[in-house]
Design a protein around this motif. Sequence first.
Motif, PDB file in Angstrom:
ATOM      1  N   VAL A 105       2.490   1.413  10.768  1.00 53.01           N
ATOM      2  CA  VAL A 105       2.746   2.770  10.290  1.00 53.01           C
ATOM      3  C   VAL A 105       2.884   2.741   8.768  1.00 53.01           C
ATOM      4  N   THR A 106       2.313   3.759   8.120  1.00 52.11           N
ATOM      5  CA  THR A 106       2.397   3.872   6.669  1.00 52.11           C
ATOM      6  C   THR A 106       3.128   5.138   6.274  1.00 52.11           C
ATOM      7  N   LEU A 107       4.112   4.975   5.418  1.00 53.73           N
ATOM      8  CA  LEU A 107       4.879   6.105   4.905  1.00 53.73           C
ATOM      9  C   LEU A 107       4.407   6.394   3.484  1.00 53.73           C
ATOM     10  N   ASP A 108       4.074   7.643   3.248  1.00 54.23           N
ATOM     11  CA  ASP A 108       3.497   8.015   1.955  1.00 54.23           C
ATOM     12  C   ASP A 108       4.558   8.487   0.970  1.00 54.23           C
ATOM     13  N   CYS A 109       4.317   8.198  -0.298  1.00 51.83           N
ATOM     14  CA  CYS A 109       5.210   8.638  -1.366  1.00 51.83           C
ATOM     15  C   CYS A 109       4.360   8.934  -2.602  1.00 51.83           C
ATOM     16  N   VAL A 110       4.500  10.131  -3.135  1.00 53.80           N
ATOM     17  CA  VAL A 110       3.811  10.525  -4.357  1.00 53.80           C
ATOM     18  C   VAL A 110       4.871  10.991  -5.344  1.00 53.80           C
ATOM     19  N   TYR A 111       4.728  10.583  -6.601  1.00 48.75           N
ATOM     20  CA  TYR A 111       5.762  10.918  -7.570  1.00 48.75           C
ATOM     21  C   TYR A 111       5.170  11.571  -8.808  1.00 48.75           C
ATOM     22  N   GLU A 112       6.034  12.246  -9.541  1.00 45.98           N
ATOM     23  CA  GLU A 112       5.662  12.850 -10.814  1.00 45.98           C
ATOM     24  C   GLU A 112       6.722  12.500 -11.834  1.00 45.98           C
ATOM     25  N   THR A 113       6.281  12.057 -12.996  1.00 42.76           N
ATOM     26  CA  THR A 113       7.205  11.789 -14.081  1.00 42.76           C
ATOM     27  C   THR A 113       6.448  11.783 -15.400  1.00 42.76           C
ATOM     28  N   ARG A 114       7.120  12.167 -16.463  1.00 40.11           N
ATOM     29  CA  ARG A 114       6.513  12.115 -17.793  1.00 40.11           C
ATOM     30  C   ARG A 114       6.861  10.804 -18.489  1.00 40.11           C
ATOM     31  N   ASP A 115       7.782  10.054 -17.901  1.00 37.23           N
ATOM     32  CA  ASP A 115       8.148   8.769 -18.478  1.00 37.23           C
ATOM     33  C   ASP A 115       7.017   7.764 -18.277  1.00 37.23           C
ATOM     34  N   THR A 116       6.830   6.932 -19.274  1.00 36.72           N
ATOM     35  CA  THR A 116       5.759   5.933 -19.168  1.00 36.72           C
ATOM     36  C   THR A 116       6.225   4.674 -18.449  1.00 36.72           C
TER      37      THR A 116
END
Lengths: 117, 113
Positions: free
Chosen positions: A19-30
Amino acid sequence: AQKVTQAQTEISVVEKEDVTLDCVYETRDTTYYLFWYKQPPSGELVFLIRRNSFDEQNEISGRYSWNFQKSTSSFNFTITASQVVDSAVYFCALNPRSSGSARQLTFGSGTQLTVLP
Amino acid sequence: EAGVTQSPTHLIKTRGQQATLRCSPISGHTSVYWYQQALGLGLQFLLWYDEGEERNRGNFPPRFSGRQFPNYSSELNVNALELEDSALYLCASSVYRDSYEQYFGPGTRLTVT
């Protein structure tokens, strides 16, 4: 501002399935850290892994593996040969490394994984 | 090595009362963080203490406050309790201020009636 999205609210699999759990993120930090935590019914958050934003090497730990792709801002978690004991809520989290950052973890909404015998 | 401990495990209060939650970090950890996990709202950052000082707070009203003691343990106080304060309150600690790895305790389940 930071944001973590776990689109899968609930997943149910039969024991021994992958099973694969998905995670997508957003950030302006490098530079930032990404985490996965497991929350069993007892409530305590159990630390699973930390990944540094400049280290895109995938990692494997036993039945667990993580796929970090900066190009798609994703940090997915795969459990191989799932077991009933893997049943829990899994959280993906983000912590920026910029100077003056708050050190606070920004969590996704979690994915409830149920592994059926 | 003992993990993060929290007390009490469960706390039942009436609306308008005050609640005090306690946390002891892992030995050697100087930073303590508080998070609220309320139904439907997910895990939200509340407060961060390091070396006895409040370093940052999340988007919560001032009736949520706390402190860190010289032994690095921490207390979270919630005044004028409201029904929506019912949640699991999780405490975490990290080894020093620049560490980004947080280890969590079992939480305190606060119920406001």
